[in-house]
Write a protein that holds these residues in place. Structure first.
Motif, short mmCIF file in Angstrom:
data_model
loop_
_atom_site.label_atom_id
_atom_site.label_comp_id
_atom_site.label_asym_id
_atom_site.label_seq_id
_atom_site.Cartn_x
_atom_site.Cartn_y
_atom_site.Cartn_z
N SER A 1 0.84 -1.20 0.00
CA SER A 1 0.00 0.00 0.00
C SER A 1 0.87 1.25 0.00
N LEU A 2 1.93 1.23 0.81
CA LEU A 2 2.86 2.37 0.84
C LEU A 2 3.61 2.49 -0.48
N ALA A 3 3.98 1.35 -1.06
CA ALA A 3 4.69 1.37 -2.35
C ALA A 3 3.81 2.01 -3.44
N ILE A 4 2.52 1.71 -3.40
CA ILE A 4 1.60 2.31 -4.38
C ILE A 4 1.57 3.83 -4.21
N LEU A 5 1.50 4.30 -2.97
CA LEU A 5 1.48 5.74 -2.72
C LEU A 5 2.78 6.40 -3.20
N LEU A 6 3.89 5.71 -3.01
CA LEU A 6 5.17 6.25 -3.47
C LEU A 6 5.21 6.30 -5.00
N GLN A 7 4.69 5.27 -5.64
CA GLN A 7 4.61 5.28 -7.11
C GLN A 7 3.72 6.41 -7.60
N GLU A 8 2.62 6.64 -6.89
CA GLU A 8 1.69 7.70 -7.27
C GLU A 8 2.31 9.08 -7.11
N ALA A 9 3.33 9.19 -6.23
CA ALA A 9 4.01 10.48 -6.05
C ALA A 9 4.78 10.87 -7.31
N GLY A 10 5.10 9.90 -8.15
CA GLY A 10 5.67 10.15 -9.47
C GLY A 10 6.96 10.94 -9.48
N VAL A 11 6.96 12.02 -10.25
CA VAL A 11 8.19 12.78 -10.49
C VAL A 11 8.74 13.42 -9.22
N LYS A 12 7.91 13.57 -8.20
CA LYS A 12 8.40 14.18 -6.96
C LYS A 12 9.55 13.36 -6.36
N LEU A 13 9.53 12.05 -6.61
CA LEU A 13 10.55 11.17 -6.05
C LEU A 13 11.58 10.73 -7.09
N ALA A 14 11.57 11.35 -8.25
CA ALA A 14 12.57 11.01 -9.27
C ALA A 14 13.97 11.29 -8.75
#
Length: 291
Positions: free
Chosen positions: A118-131
């Motif tokens: 569930s946390l991994a999905i939220l991190l993926q959804e953060a997208g370019v912010k975490l590039a």
């Protein structure tokens, strides 16, 4: 199963897993350990107790502990802790870690993986912010069986229906027969490791966020206090600890303090600065003042 046999199993489970069983949980022991007896060719729970007393059979010992471990979990369980991660904890951690561009998250008692994924999905959804960021999710559990299921990331239709929005099911899962498997990119974000919370976990390092939800409720007070103190040691500066709705640090440790704005959220408590005791004047000065 006699009272003596039940008491032996209670003490056995307490020593090896921290599980504190109350007398009214006798039915639970019988229902969960009877299949263990059948698996190992033991006729009764009395035979199981006798085997545990005289034999060092690691397979039976492991099966007994894992059978009694509660592995209830589902995607985005209770929702609020995940909204809090997305809206508050992740932005705060990114601001603190902007120089290093590295985040570490620990899901203790992760069970079959729905919480870390569930946390991994939220991190993926953060997208370019975490590039360009290095993000690590460590998922631990006492049971090696549920860890293997988590690594595989394969869930039944019933399991993906519990808490997982349908748009994310279609986006991040692939249907394989009657089951659904989470995407390899998400599986690679989670590092699964076997861990008993009763043992030391210093080797895990420090974390920006720790999820330890709905596991402390199964421990007695001294065990809760011990684990909470050691969890505080694993939090980095301004790190966040999330507990279950029925769990608290109050009355258990002064190492952690509740966040007044968010229920279930705790941080490392500020050290208490004690005022210095006033120094009494020398006796000679007292005599002068009295004249």
């Amino acid at each position: 199963m006699t009272e003596l046999e039940f008491d032996y199993l209670r003490a056995y489970l307490k020593q090896r897993s921290g599980l504190a069983l109350t007398p009214e949980k006798r039915y639970l022991v019988e229902s969960r350990l009877t299949p263990v007896c059948r698996r190992f060719g033991l006729a009764t729970l009395r035979d199981l107790v006798g085997t545990l007393k005289v034999a060092r059979d690691s397979a039976i010992e492991k099966a007994v502990v894992e059978a009694m471990t509660t592995n209830e979990t589902f995607f985005f369980r209770d929702r609020t802790p995940f909204d809090l991660f997305r809206d508050v904890l992740l932005p705060q951690a990114m601001a603190r870690r902007a120089g290093q561009r590295r985040l570490r998250i620990w899901c203790a008692a992760a069970s079959t993986g729905q919480e870390p994924y569930s946390l991994a999905i939220l991190l993926q959804e953060a997208g370019v912010k975490l590039a360009g960021w290095q993000v690590e999710i460590v998922a631990t559990d006492l049971s090696t069986e549920v860890i293997e299921k988590g690594k595989l990331g394969l869930y039944s239709h019933f399991e993906v229906q519990r808490g997982l929005p349908v748009q994310w099911l279609l986006k991040y899962f692939t249907q394989i027969g009657e089951q659904w498997q989470i995407a390899p990119s998400l599986r690679s974000m989670v590092d699964y490791r076997p861990l008993n919370l009763l043992n030391g976990f210093e080797a895990l390092g420090t974390f920006d966020v720790i999820y330890c939800r709905n596991v402390l409720i199964y421990f007695d007070t001294p065990t809760k206090a011990d684990i909470l103190g050691r969890l505080a040691d694993r939090l980095g500066p301004e790190g966040a600890l999330l507990l279950g709705a029925a769990e608290t640090v109050i009355g258990l440790t002064d190492r952690l303090s509740p966040n007044p704005q968010h229920r279930g959220l705790y941080g490392v408590a500020a050290p208490v600065v004690r005022a210095a005791s006033p120094v009494a004047p020398p006796v000679s000065q007292l005599r002068v003042a009295a004249r």
